[in-house]
Structure formats: C-alpha cells, structure tokens
Design an enzyme around this catalytic site. Structure first.
Site, PDB file in Angstrom:
ATOM      1  N   THR A  67      40.669   9.566  49.375  1.00  0.00           N
ATOM      2  CA  THR A  67      39.311   9.553  48.822  1.00  0.00           C
ATOM      3  C   THR A  67      38.304   9.149  49.895  1.00  0.00           C
ATOM      4  O   THR A  67      37.231   9.751  50.019  1.00  0.00           O
ATOM      5  CB  THR A  67      39.233   8.592  47.609  1.00  0.00           C
ATOM      6  OG1 THR A  67      40.097   9.093  46.610  1.00  0.00           O
ATOM      7  CG2 THR A  67      37.820   8.487  47.067  1.00  0.00           C
ATOM      8  N   CYS A  88      43.162  42.879  21.447  1.00  0.00           N
ATOM      9  CA  CYS A  88      42.814  43.913  22.421  1.00  0.00           C
ATOM     10  C   CYS A  88      44.022  44.814  22.709  1.00  0.00           C
ATOM     11  O   CYS A  88      44.397  45.590  21.837  1.00  0.00           O
ATOM     12  CB  CYS A  88      42.192  43.293  23.658  1.00  0.00           C
ATOM     13  SG  CYS A  88      41.090  44.459  24.480  1.00  0.00           S
ATOM     14  N   HIS A 133      37.939  40.020  21.484  1.00  0.00           N
ATOM     15  CA  HIS A 133      38.658  38.795  21.859  1.00  0.00           C
ATOM     16  C   HIS A 133      38.105  37.602  21.087  1.00  0.00           C
ATOM     17  O   HIS A 133      37.188  36.933  21.578  1.00  0.00           O
ATOM     18  CB  HIS A 133      38.500  38.531  23.356  1.00  0.00           C
ATOM     19  CG  HIS A 133      39.181  39.526  24.222  1.00  0.00           C
ATOM     20  ND1 HIS A 133      40.407  39.311  24.786  1.00  0.00           N
ATOM     21  CD2 HIS A 133      38.813  40.768  24.612  1.00  0.00           C
ATOM     22  CE1 HIS A 133      40.770  40.368  25.503  1.00  0.00           C
ATOM     23  NE2 HIS A 133      39.807  41.265  25.401  1.00  0.00           N
ATOM     24  N   GLU A 137      39.329  34.769  20.758  1.00  0.00           N
ATOM     25  CA  GLU A 137      39.608  33.500  21.451  1.00  0.00           C
ATOM     26  C   GLU A 137      38.435  33.046  22.303  1.00  0.00           C
ATOM     27  O   GLU A 137      38.345  31.872  22.655  1.00  0.00           O
ATOM     28  CB  GLU A 137      40.884  33.638  22.295  1.00  0.00           C
ATOM     29  CG  GLU A 137      40.785  34.477  23.572  1.00  0.00           C
ATOM     30  CD  GLU A 137      40.984  35.975  23.377  1.00  0.00           C
ATOM     31  OE1 GLU A 137      40.831  36.446  22.233  1.00  0.00           O
ATOM     32  OE2 GLU A 137      41.279  36.674  24.356  1.00  0.00           O
TER      33      GLU A 137
HETATM   34  N1  GLN Z   1      43.848  47.727  28.677  1.00  0.00           N
HETATM   35  C1  GLN Z   1      43.199  47.863  27.415  1.00  0.00           C
HETATM   36  C2  GLN Z   1      41.838  48.513  27.536  1.00  0.00           C
HETATM   37  O1  GLN Z   1      41.264  48.539  28.594  1.00  0.00           O
HETATM   38  C3  GLN Z   1      43.085  46.511  26.725  1.00  0.00           C
HETATM   39  C4  GLN Z   1      42.236  45.532  27.459  1.00  0.00           C
HETATM   40  C5  GLN Z   1      42.446  44.113  27.019  1.00  0.00           C
HETATM   41  O2  GLN Z   1      43.447  43.778  26.409  1.00  0.00           O
HETATM   42  N2  GLN Z   1      41.507  43.242  27.345  1.00  0.00           N
HETATM   43  O3  GLN Z   1      41.309  48.989  26.569  1.00  0.00           O
END
Ligand code: GLN
Length: 541
Positions: A194, A384, A510, A512
């Site tokens: 440190t 996705c 997504h 998440e």
């Molecule tokens: N490869 C796929 C697409 O481009 C899914 C992408 C992902 O899962 N983010 O549509």
C-alpha cells in the site's frame, strides 16, 4: 446543494479488489442520505467499448437503456442505486482517442500538434464532468479502471490531478483502494504494498484523501496508524474493507467504518443525519434467512468465469430473496451435455436456464437442456440465445420441422425459424451494431408473462442480431408455443411461452439487466417461484 462533488476512486497493488462494489456502496450510503448520486467508470483499454470483447476478457457486457455496451461494473451501479446508467457512465481510452482523432480530422485543433497533454487529458476531463453538468446529480463518483502504475492508466491519472486543481479541494476527493495482505508465515498484515502504491499515486501528483484497505483480517490500530503516517492521510481516513459474505453487505460494512461520514466531512457537508438504509437491511434479512432452497442449472458456454453471467447470477440473488429462497446456481457447460447424458446433469434441478450467447459452439447441449425441461415439466427460462434455442427445439421436436435452425448456426436451413433481422443484413462493422438497448414490448393478457409482470406494457433491454421468424408463428401457436410478448413498433416476437407447461418462458431481451436489489425482476422472481412449486410437488410424489 451547490457545486457538484466529484469523488475519484483509484486502485493499487492489484486489480480485482472490488472498486466497483466500493464505489457502489459509497454511492448507496450517500443516496440513502438523500443525495442524488451516479457512478461512472473510465476504462484504460483501447477498445471503443467492451461490446466486441469475449466475455472471458472482462466478464459480461452490460447494456444500458440507451443501448450502450458497457463494463459489468455498471450493472453493480444500477443494482445498488436502482437508477439507470447510460453511455455517459462508461468511457474507455479507445473512445477518448476516437473522439480526439475525429476532431483532428475535422480540423478542430486549428493546426496544433495534438498531444496526450492537453488534448487527450482535456477530452478525458470533458467526459469526467459531462454527467455533472446535467444538473441531475449532487455527487459523481468516478471509478478509474486498472491499477496505479499501469502505463495505460497514466493519462486518466493525469486528468484526475488536473481535475483536483480545477474543481478545488472542497469539491474533489480521491479514494484509493488497496490490499493489505496477510502473510501466514509471518503471522502479519503487511502495509508495504500500500505504501508503494500510494507513492506511485503521488508520483502522478495525487495525494489520496481516504484509503480503503481490502483485508482478510481486521486492521488493528497500530496498522492503521502506520498506514496513516506513511501514506500521509488522517487515521480516521484509513478504512478497513473486510472480505464480505455477500457484496450486498459492503454498504453496511462501509457504514460501520464511517466511509460516508469521512467523505462528507472532507467535502464540507453536514454529517449529522443518518442514512436511511432500512429497505436495504430488509433485503439482507430476506437474503440471509431463507425458508426455502432451490437448485437451478444455468447452461452456457462461458461457465468457467462466473463474471460472464454476472447479471443473471445477481438476478437470482434478488429474485431468490424476494421469495425468501436460497437459489443455488449450478453453471453447466453446454459443451459437455448432450441428449445422452443430460439427465445426469439436470434430474436434481428445480429449474433450468439456458443462457445468452453467440455462435455455434455448445448449441446442441443447449437444445438438449431445453428438450429435457420441456418434456419433464421442469421450470424453464431461456434468455436471448436461450429463447432462440427453445424455439428451434420446439420446431424440430414438436412441430416436426426437421433440421429447423437459427440462420446464425445454419445459414442454409430449410426452416429458418430464427433469422437475421432485416436491418442487420447489410451491417459490416461488429461494434455497436446489434439491436441494442431498451425497446417496448406488449404482453398478451392471460399469458404466463402477463401473470408474472401483472401489466401489459413493459420495456426491456436487448443485444442481438437474430429474431423469431414470423413466417412460422402460426405453426408455433397451433402447436402450443405462443408469442406472449410482441414489440408493437416492428411486430417482433419478444417473449415465447408454452401453453401446456408449468413455467416455460423465453425472452428475446435480457431481463437480468434490469433486476436491482430494490426491484427484483418479475421474470426471475416468477421463475424462482415456479422452481419452488416444482420442488414441492416433486417431494410430494
Ligand atoms: N446470438 C444471438 C443473436 O445475435 C443471441 C444473442 C444473445 O444471446 N445476446 O441474436
């Protein structure tokens, strides 16, 4: 509150000390005192953004509402603060140079020699101050990626040094995060790394105001004294950051060490009031006292590095706590599972999630996992690419379209049930060209998706090039897989689900990326709830 206060968080000794979590925790405490706070990250690599990086390089790519592909630390910022970030919250060396070079080509520099100082550092500072100038924030916390002493961090540190002069000491603060290793053989905590790292910071013209010291053991008073003396900080500005059981404990640990108070007093702001962190504590209470436990498989190809699925892992923490349930996530490589061995891996699971991804590798394993979940009525969630796999599996094994595929995997398939989006067909550049960011989705009443969200109009974030091929929609719906969520502007299928299955949902977006501590995502909460149900019924049998 007056002038915007800028806090710069640097790191020394080693990377991966958790600057993102410390920044987010401090931001949380300031927010809990009624201040408006945001966090930005400056990354010292040449990529313009992390969108083109393999997840094994820096973990997952986090996508913001405005469609920026960013560092995963922005995910922590959103999960802790419950406010959205944007492109402005993540700037790389690549973007800085790109902007400067564009200006040079336009002739903006009027014949001057363009140099690191002042042109690059001016561009860095312009980006430091951008969010502060919006008038939306009292505090801007800036995390400087990498480690003090790295060649590539130098322009950023030089810009921080200049910012201190420009902002004045009552609006500027540097927090330096370091490591205090414990040497087993000597039975001692060591301060030397440190000291060296602070020396390096001083060489760059920056005197840290506060030291946050990661350590596996409590820092005794004599160690704090030594650090204060050698690093030229006040003793109460030596803050201990012990390893925590959960990242969500860190705001409370920082509170105990009075990090927020030190920051406020150094910035000449009142420290009397207490932060209101009751809701946060309630979340921790639910997290730490589960009444249930479920096992969920996450099937993906980047399983060796848990950071590759950071937001999914954290969404399970939020969705689990909401159900007072401990979610044990099992990362399973899609490359080792097949129709022959899938039972071995999944029969003990209470839920199966097929992860996002790109390319052909591991697709067959993902399809095998989808089939197993569908046939055995195990709660299934596809995100996705995971949703696209659910569509392909259904086409092949239920509708009977043999060889059906996504054209990402087989461009010559007879049944392109997942196909490249029209506006993706002529794209040549890989960076920043996917369908990115938040788009509207309309959910059909009476579907599982509707009963999970309890509303018809939602917005979710995307990162993909391929989509459900509407030419096949009728066939899918006749056979029991329905499109329960549609993008109203372009009629794109955003959610699919099975009618005759306890919980089988796939989302093109997504979810998440929008789950936070205070607002767990309904799809994760719903999926965990379905897993609890499934486990209960299984135990009854
Ligand atoms: N490869 C796929 C697409 O481009 C899914 C992408 C992902 O899962 N983010 O549509």
């Amino acid at each position: 509150m007056g002038a915007v206060k800028y806090i710069f968080v640097t790191g020394g000794v080693t990377s991966s000390l958790g600057k993102g979590i410390i920044s987010a925790s401090l931001a949380k405490l300031l927010q809990a005192r009624g201040y408006s706070v945001t966090i930005q990250k400056f990354d010292p690599y040449i990529n313009v953004d992390p969108g083109t990086l393999n997840p094994y390089e820096h973990g997952e790519c986090y996508v913001t509402n405005d469609g920026a592909e960013t560092d995963l630390d922005l995910g922590h910022y959103e999960r802790f603060l419950n406010i959205p970030t944007s492109q402005d919250n993540n700037v790389t060396t690549g973007r800085i140079y790109y902007n400067v070079i564009m200006k040079e080509r336009r002739g903006d520099y009027l014949g001057k020699t363009v140099q690191v100082i002042p042109h690059i550092t001016d561009e860095i500072k312009k980006n430091f101050y951008k969010l502060g100038e919006s008038g939306d924030y009292d505090f801007i916390i800036t995390e400087i990626g990498g480690c003090v002493g790295d060649i590539e961090s130098l322009p950023f540190l030089e810009a921080v040094r200049q910012a201190r002069i420009e902002l004045g000491t009552s609006n500027f603060l540097n927090i330096h995060l370091t490591l205090i290793p414990f040497l087993q053989a000597a039975g001692e905590l060591k301060t030397k790394p440190t000291q060296h790292s602070v020396k390096q910071l001083l060489e760059n013209g920056i005197q840290p105001d506060i030291l946050v010291c990661r350590s596996e053991q409590h820092l005794p008073q004599d160690i704090r004294k030594k650090l204060a003396l050698f690093c030229n900080v006040q003793i109460n500005s030596v803050i201990e950051a012990l390893d925590a059981e959960s990242i969500y404990d860190v705001p409370l640990l920082m509170r105990k060490e009075k990090l927020d108070e030190r920051v406020l007093s150094k910035l000449k702001l009142p420290t009397k009031t207490q932060p209101d962190i009751d809701q946060w504590k309630e979340f921790l209470g639910r997290l730490k006292n589960p009444t249930n436990e479920v096992h969920i498989a996450v099937i993906g190809k980047y399983v060796e590095l848990p950071d590759a699925y950071k937001s999914i892992n954290e969404s399970f923490v939020h969705g689990g706590a909401e159900n007072e349930c401990k979610v044990k996530v099992h990362h399973i490589s899609s490359e080792i599972v097949s129709e022959e061995n899938i039972k071995e891996y999944l029969e003990e699971m209470d839920g199966i999630l097929v992860a996002p991804g790109f390319g052909e590798r591991g697709i067959d394993g993902k399809l095998a996992a989808v089939k197993y979940a569908r046939e055995n009525n195990i709660p299934f969630f596809g995100i996705c690419l995971g949703m696209q796999c659910a569509v392909v599996e259904f086409a092949r094994n239920v509708i009977g379209l043999s060889g059906a595929a996504s054209t990402e995997i087989n461009p010559d398939t007879k049944y392109p049930v997942i196909d490249l989006m029209e506006d993706q067909k002529d794209i040549e550049n890989m960076g920043g060209t996917m369908r990115l960011g938040a788009y509207a989705c309309k959910i059909k009443k009476g579907t599982k998706a509707f009963n999970t969200y309890h509303k018809a109009n939602i917005e979710e974030r995307h990162r993909h090039r391929f989509e459900f091929n509407n030419k096949f929609l009728e066939k899918f719906e006749e056979n029991g897989m329905i499109a329960s969520g549609i993008n109203p502007d372009r009629n794109l299928v955003e959610i699919v689900e099975l009618k005759d299955h306890p919980w089988f949902v796939g989302s093109q977006f997504h979810p998440e990326l929008k789950s936070t501590v205070l607002k767990p995502h309904p799809l994760f909460t719903g999926f965990v709830k379905a897993a609890i149900e499934y486990k209960k019924n299984k135990n009854k049998e």
